[in-house]
Every structure is written in structure tokens, then in C-alpha cells.
Design a protein around this motif. Structure first.
Motif, PDB file in Angstrom:
ATOM      1  N   GLU A  74       4.735   8.396  -4.592  1.00 17.15           N
ATOM      2  CA  GLU A  74       5.351   7.298  -3.861  1.00 17.15           C
ATOM      3  C   GLU A  74       5.230   5.992  -4.654  1.00 17.15           C
ATOM      4  OE1 GLU A  74       4.976   4.930   0.416  1.00 17.15           O
ATOM      5  OE2 GLU A  74       3.648   6.623   0.009  1.00 17.15           O
ATOM      6  N   ALA A  75       4.071   5.766  -5.237  1.00 16.62           N
ATOM      7  CA  ALA A  75       3.865   4.544  -6.030  1.00 16.62           C
ATOM      8  C   ALA A  75       4.790   4.519  -7.239  1.00 16.62           C
ATOM      9  CB  ALA A  75       2.413   4.459  -6.487  1.00 16.62           C
ATOM     10  N   LEU A  76       4.912   5.634  -7.922  1.00 13.04           N
ATOM     11  CA  LEU A  76       5.780   5.713  -9.097  1.00 13.04           C
ATOM     12  C   LEU A  76       7.231   5.470  -8.713  1.00 13.04           C
ATOM     13  CD1 LEU A  76       5.566   6.149 -12.110  1.00 13.04           C
ATOM     14  CD2 LEU A  76       5.805   8.602 -11.711  1.00 13.04           C
ATOM     15  N   LEU A 121      -1.046   8.434 -13.001  1.00 14.39           N
ATOM     16  CA  LEU A 121      -0.154   7.405 -12.475  1.00 14.39           C
ATOM     17  C   LEU A 121      -0.143   6.180 -13.382  1.00 14.39           C
ATOM     18  CD1 LEU A 121       1.659   6.122 -10.312  1.00 14.39           C
ATOM     19  CD2 LEU A 121      -0.454   5.441  -9.132  1.00 14.39           C
ATOM     20  N   ALA A 122      -1.297   5.700 -13.757  1.00 14.13           N
ATOM     21  CA  ALA A 122      -1.376   4.505 -14.600  1.00 14.13           C
ATOM     22  C   ALA A 122      -0.701   4.744 -15.952  1.00 14.13           C
ATOM     23  CB  ALA A 122      -2.827   4.086 -14.800  1.00 14.13           C
ATOM     24  N   ARG A 123      -0.895   5.933 -16.532  1.00 12.69           N
ATOM     25  CA  ARG A 123      -0.237   6.230 -17.816  1.00 12.69           C
ATOM     26  C   ARG A 123       1.282   6.241 -17.665  1.00 12.69           C
ATOM     27  NH1 ARG A 123      -4.867   9.564 -18.509  1.00 12.69           N
ATOM     28  NH2 ARG A 123      -3.810  11.428 -17.763  1.00 12.69           N
ATOM     29  N   ILE A 174       0.833  -1.204   0.000  1.00  8.14           N
ATOM     30  CA  ILE A 174       0.000   0.000   0.000  1.00  8.14           C
ATOM     31  C   ILE A 174       0.868   1.255   0.000  1.00  8.14           C
ATOM     32  CG2 ILE A 174      -1.817   1.231   1.229  1.00  8.14           C
ATOM     33  CD1 ILE A 174      -3.004  -1.421   0.951  1.00  8.14           C
ATOM     34  N   THR A 175       0.504   2.187  -0.865  1.00 12.26           N
ATOM     35  CA  THR A 175       1.093   3.518  -0.861  1.00 12.26           C
ATOM     36  C   THR A 175      -0.052   4.518  -0.800  1.00 12.26           C
ATOM     37  OG1 THR A 175       1.107   3.775  -3.256  1.00 12.26           O
ATOM     38  CG2 THR A 175       3.040   2.756  -2.267  1.00 12.26           C
ATOM     39  N   GLN A 176       0.274   5.743  -0.397  1.00 12.14           N
ATOM     40  CA  GLN A 176      -0.771   6.754  -0.231  1.00 12.14           C
ATOM     41  C   GLN A 176      -0.766   7.818  -1.310  1.00 12.14           C
ATOM     42  OE1 GLN A 176      -0.656   8.368   3.703  1.00 12.14           O
ATOM     43  NE2 GLN A 176      -1.284   6.461   4.631  1.00 12.14           N
ATOM     44  N   SER A 177       0.235   7.813  -2.189  1.00  6.07           N
ATOM     45  CA  SER A 177       0.297   8.860  -3.208  1.00  6.07           C
ATOM     46  C   SER A 177       0.822   8.304  -4.522  1.00  6.07           C
ATOM     47  CB  SER A 177       1.214  10.000  -2.751  1.00  6.07           C
ATOM     48  OG  SER A 177       2.570   9.597  -2.820  1.00  6.07           O
ATOM     49  N   ARG A 223       8.342   3.710  -6.131  1.00  2.00           N
ATOM     50  CA  ARG A 223       8.510   2.283  -5.825  1.00  2.00           C
ATOM     51  C   ARG A 223       8.520   1.440  -7.097  1.00  2.00           C
ATOM     52  NH1 ARG A 223       4.974   0.703  -0.500  1.00  2.00           N
ATOM     53  NH2 ARG A 223       5.661   2.426   0.799  1.00  2.00           N
ATOM     54  N   PHE A 224       7.669   1.793  -8.033  1.00  2.00           N
ATOM     55  CA  PHE A 224       7.598   1.023  -9.273  1.00  2.00           C
ATOM     56  C   PHE A 224       8.882   1.193 -10.087  1.00  2.00           C
ATOM     57  CE2 PHE A 224       6.323  -0.053 -13.558  1.00  2.00           C
ATOM     58  CZ  PHE A 224       5.629  -1.226 -13.338  1.00  2.00           C
ATOM     59  N   ARG A 225       9.375   2.421 -10.168  1.00  2.00           N
ATOM     60  CA  ARG A 225      10.610   2.683 -10.923  1.00  2.00           C
ATOM     61  C   ARG A 225      11.805   1.960 -10.323  1.00  2.00           C
ATOM     62  NH1 ARG A 225       9.557   9.005 -11.872  1.00  2.00           N
ATOM     63  NH2 ARG A 225       8.574   8.849 -13.910  1.00  2.00           N
ATOM     64  N   ASP A 226      11.788   1.773  -9.004  1.00  2.00           N
ATOM     65  CA  ASP A 226      12.864   1.064  -8.319  1.00  2.00           C
ATOM     66  C   ASP A 226      13.015  -0.338  -8.905  1.00  2.00           C
ATOM     67  OD1 ASP A 226      14.841   0.561  -6.352  1.00  2.00           O
ATOM     68  OD2 ASP A 226      13.339  -0.318  -5.040  1.00  2.00           O
ATOM     69  N   GLY A 227      11.878  -0.949  -9.273  1.00  2.00           N
ATOM     70  CA  GLY A 227      11.908  -2.196 -10.029  1.00  2.00           C
ATOM     71  C   GLY A 227      12.229  -3.457  -9.270  1.00  2.00           C
ATOM     72  N   ARG A 228      12.580  -3.375  -8.010  1.00  2.00           N
ATOM     73  CA  ARG A 228      12.982  -4.572  -7.278  1.00  2.00           C
ATOM     74  C   ARG A 228      11.813  -5.278  -6.600  1.00  2.00           C
ATOM     75  NH1 ARG A 228      17.516  -2.133  -3.663  1.00  2.00           N
ATOM     76  NH2 ARG A 228      16.247  -0.315  -4.003  1.00  2.00           N
ATOM     77  N   SER A 229      10.650  -4.679  -6.636  1.00  2.00           N
ATOM     78  CA  SER A 229       9.524  -5.234  -5.896  1.00  2.00           C
ATOM     79  C   SER A 229       8.728  -6.271  -6.677  1.00  2.00           C
ATOM     80  CB  SER A 229       8.594  -4.109  -5.434  1.00  2.00           C
ATOM     81  OG  SER A 229       9.301  -3.259  -4.560  1.00  2.00           O
ATOM     82  N   GLY A 230       8.886  -6.324  -7.985  1.00  2.00           N
ATOM     83  CA  GLY A 230       8.209  -7.336  -8.782  1.00  2.00           C
ATOM     84  C   GLY A 230       6.702  -7.237  -8.778  1.00  2.00           C
TER      85      GLY A 230
END
Length: 128
Positions: A39-41, A69-71, A33-36, A43-50
Motif C-alpha cells: 500500500e505504501a509503495l 520497501l525502503a530500497r 499511515i499505511t498498514q503494508s 501511494r508513493f508511486r502515485d506521486g501526488r502526495s508529496g
């Protein structure tokens, strides 16, 4: 044993965060869970979370909303499943939503959420 399917969840209301996390866990998924949107972008860019899918509210406070965000995430991974949650923006989905996404309107049942994510995951997207 298989690793759990990780879902990136973007929701700024704590009661809905808890509801979604319980629904996903009961459905066999792992929710992060993220709140913004920012923050989600990040974490996603970090790429290690799969992450295997994005579940985002549309109105998530400051920063990019769920549509933006989705785009942005789809620019990184064009095939990532996206499920939108909204209480008032459903009419905008056809013009604002990314292709091959699903929108569920609040309030929704846990089974609706799990079914929406499962349906998109079964179309064959790969992890980040």
C-alpha cells in the motif's frame, strides 16, 4: 503559510500508529499511515502526495518488509529520508538498511522520532 511536511508512515499495529501520528503531529508534521509495504509503495508511486520522508516498521506483515520497501522507494527517489522503527531487527540495519537512514528502536520517545526525521530532512532532500 507553509504546507505541512508529509511523512509516509508504514506500521501495522494500531496502537503504534496512533502514537506515531500524535508524535509527528505534535512535531509539526503530517502523517499518512499505511498498514503494508504494498500500500505504501502504491501511494508513493502515485506521486501526488508529496511525501518528504518514509517512516517504516521493519516487520509489517505480508508483502515487502520495511527493508525491501525502503530500497524500492529509494529506486524512485534516491534521496528520500528513511527512518526505520523496530523492536527486534536493529542488528540487521547495517546490512539491510538503505544509506543515509536512521533506525530507532521500540519503545522510543516521541522526541526521538521527531528528531530523527528532522535530522534527515535538514540534509536537503526534496519532495516527490
Amino acid at each position: 503559510m507553509n504546507d505541512p511536511v508529509r511523512i509516509l508512515v508504514v506500521e501495522d499495529e494500531s496502537a503504534i500508529q496512533q502514537f506515531v501520528e500524535e508524535a509527528l503531529t505534535d512535531g509539526g508534521f503530517e502523517a499518512e499511515i499505511t498498514q503494508s509495504g504494498e500500500e505504501a509503495l502504491s501511494r508513493f508511486r502515485d506521486g501526488r502526495s508529496g511525501y518528504r520522508a518514509l517512516l517504516t516498521d521493519i516487520g509489517i506483515g505480508a508483502g515487502p518488509n520495511g527493508w525491501v520497501l525502503a530500497r524500492r522507494i529509494r529506486e524512485i527517489d534516491p534521496d528520500l529520508p528513511v527512518v526505520y522503527m523496530t523492536g527486534g531487527h536493529a542488528a540487521e540495519w547495517k546490512s539491510q538498511g538503505v544509506p543515509n537512514s536512521i533506525l530507532i528502536e521500540k519503545p522510543f520517545a516521541p522526541a526521538q522520532l521527531v528528531t530523527a526525521i528532522s535530522q534527515l530532512l535538514n540534509t536537503g532532500s526534496s519532495p516527490v
